[in-house]
Design a protein around this motif. Sequence first.
Motif, PDB file in Angstrom:
ATOM      1  N   LEU A  13       0.826  -1.203   0.000  1.00 48.57           N
ATOM      2  CA  LEU A  13       0.000   0.000   0.000  1.00 48.57           C
ATOM      3  C   LEU A  13       0.865   1.260   0.000  1.00 48.57           C
ATOM      4  O   LEU A  13       0.556   2.237  -0.695  1.00 48.57           O
ATOM      5  CB  LEU A  13      -0.939   0.002   1.212  1.00 48.57           C
ATOM      6  N   LEU A  14       1.946   1.247   0.755  1.00 45.32           N
ATOM      7  CA  LEU A  14       2.856   2.383   0.765  1.00 45.32           C
ATOM      8  C   LEU A  14       3.501   2.572  -0.609  1.00 45.32           C
ATOM      9  O   LEU A  14       3.613   3.699  -1.104  1.00 45.32           O
ATOM     10  CB  LEU A  14       3.940   2.204   1.831  1.00 45.32           C
ATOM     11  N   LEU A  15       3.911   1.482  -1.230  1.00 46.33           N
ATOM     12  CA  LEU A  15       4.519   1.551  -2.550  1.00 46.33           C
ATOM     13  C   LEU A  15       3.534   2.086  -3.585  1.00 46.33           C
ATOM     14  O   LEU A  15       3.883   2.933  -4.408  1.00 46.33           O
ATOM     15  CB  LEU A  15       5.037   0.175  -2.964  1.00 46.33           C
ATOM     16  N   VAL A  16       2.294   1.630  -3.534  1.00 45.99           N
ATOM     17  CA  VAL A  16       1.268   2.104  -4.461  1.00 45.99           C
ATOM     18  C   VAL A  16       1.028   3.595  -4.251  1.00 45.99           C
ATOM     19  O   VAL A  16       0.888   4.357  -5.212  1.00 45.99           O
ATOM     20  CB  VAL A  16      -0.036   1.297  -4.288  1.00 45.99           C
ATOM     21  N   GLY A  17       1.014   4.044  -3.007  1.00 49.41           N
ATOM     22  CA  GLY A  17       0.833   5.463  -2.722  1.00 49.41           C
ATOM     23  C   GLY A  17       1.976   6.313  -3.246  1.00 49.41           C
ATOM     24  O   GLY A  17       1.764   7.384  -3.811  1.00 49.41           O
ATOM     25  N   ILE A  18       3.195   5.830  -3.090  1.00 44.70           N
ATOM     26  CA  ILE A  18       4.365   6.562  -3.576  1.00 44.70           C
ATOM     27  C   ILE A  18       4.343   6.647  -5.095  1.00 44.70           C
ATOM     28  O   ILE A  18       4.589   7.702  -5.674  1.00 44.70           O
ATOM     29  CB  ILE A  18       5.666   5.899  -3.074  1.00 44.70           C
ATOM     30  N   ALA A  20       1.731   6.495  -7.042  1.00 41.52           N
ATOM     31  CA  ALA A  20       0.636   7.383  -7.450  1.00 41.52           C
ATOM     32  C   ALA A  20       1.039   8.849  -7.308  1.00 41.52           C
ATOM     33  O   ALA A  20       0.722   9.673  -8.169  1.00 41.52           O
ATOM     34  CB  ALA A  20      -0.603   7.088  -6.614  1.00 41.52           C
ATOM     35  N   LYS A  21       1.734   9.185  -6.230  1.00 41.33           N
ATOM     36  CA  LYS A  21       2.179  10.566  -6.047  1.00 41.33           C
ATOM     37  C   LYS A  21       3.227  10.948  -7.090  1.00 41.33           C
ATOM     38  O   LYS A  21       3.212  12.069  -7.599  1.00 41.33           O
ATOM     39  CB  LYS A  21       2.744  10.760  -4.638  1.00 41.33           C
ATOM     40  N   LEU A  22       4.129  10.048  -7.428  1.00 45.26           N
ATOM     41  CA  LEU A  22       5.121  10.330  -8.462  1.00 45.26           C
ATOM     42  C   LEU A  22       4.470  10.537  -9.825  1.00 45.26           C
ATOM     43  O   LEU A  22       4.836  11.456 -10.562  1.00 45.26           O
ATOM     44  CB  LEU A  22       6.144   9.192  -8.540  1.00 45.26           C
ATOM     45  N   ALA A  25       2.806  13.928  -9.879  1.00 41.58           N
ATOM     46  CA  ALA A  25       3.790  15.006  -9.965  1.00 41.58           C
ATOM     47  C   ALA A  25       4.339  15.128 -11.377  1.00 41.58           C
ATOM     48  O   ALA A  25       4.486  16.225 -11.907  1.00 41.58           O
ATOM     49  CB  ALA A  25       4.923  14.761  -8.967  1.00 41.58           C
ATOM     50  N   LEU A  26       4.640  14.012 -12.011  1.00 36.81           N
ATOM     51  CA  LEU A  26       5.157  14.049 -13.372  1.00 36.81           C
ATOM     52  C   LEU A  26       4.098  14.540 -14.354  1.00 36.81           C
ATOM     53  O   LEU A  26       4.393  15.308 -15.260  1.00 36.81           O
ATOM     54  CB  LEU A  26       5.646  12.665 -13.794  1.00 36.81           C
ATOM     55  N   LYS A  27       2.866  14.118 -14.148  1.00 34.72           N
ATOM     56  CA  LYS A  27       1.795  14.511 -15.050  1.00 34.72           C
ATOM     57  C   LYS A  27       1.534  16.012 -14.979  1.00 34.72           C
ATOM     58  O   LYS A  27       1.222  16.638 -15.984  1.00 34.72           O
ATOM     59  CB  LYS A  27       0.526  13.739 -14.709  1.00 34.72           C
ATOM     60  N   SER A  28       1.692  16.601 -13.815  1.00 36.26           N
ATOM     61  CA  SER A  28       1.414  18.031 -13.679  1.00 36.26           C
ATOM     62  C   SER A  28       2.556  18.893 -14.215  1.00 36.26           C
ATOM     63  O   SER A  28       2.358  20.073 -14.456  1.00 36.26           O
ATOM     64  CB  SER A  28       1.151  18.374 -12.216  1.00 36.26           C
ATOM     65  N   HIS A  29       3.737  18.329 -14.421  1.00 35.22           N
ATOM     66  CA  HIS A  29       4.885  19.106 -14.875  1.00 35.22           C
ATOM     67  C   HIS A  29       5.267  18.864 -16.328  1.00 35.22           C
ATOM     68  O   HIS A  29       6.094  19.568 -16.878  1.00 35.22           O
ATOM     69  CB  HIS A  29       6.100  18.810 -13.991  1.00 35.22           C
TER      70      HIS A  29
END
Length: 51
Positions: A13-18, A20-22, A25-29
Amino acid sequence: MNKTWLHIIVMNLLLVGIVAKLRAALKSHIPLGYQDESGFHFGVQQSHEDW
């Protein structure tokens, strides 16, 4: 034995969360666009059928 499975689930779950956040972040930049001979253009390239 159950404690081991619990650790694996929590770590997944922690890995999936990380991840998803990455991705967010990449999609917004990263700009959406295309590049041709005249340079970079924002947006989607029109097909020849739309002309």
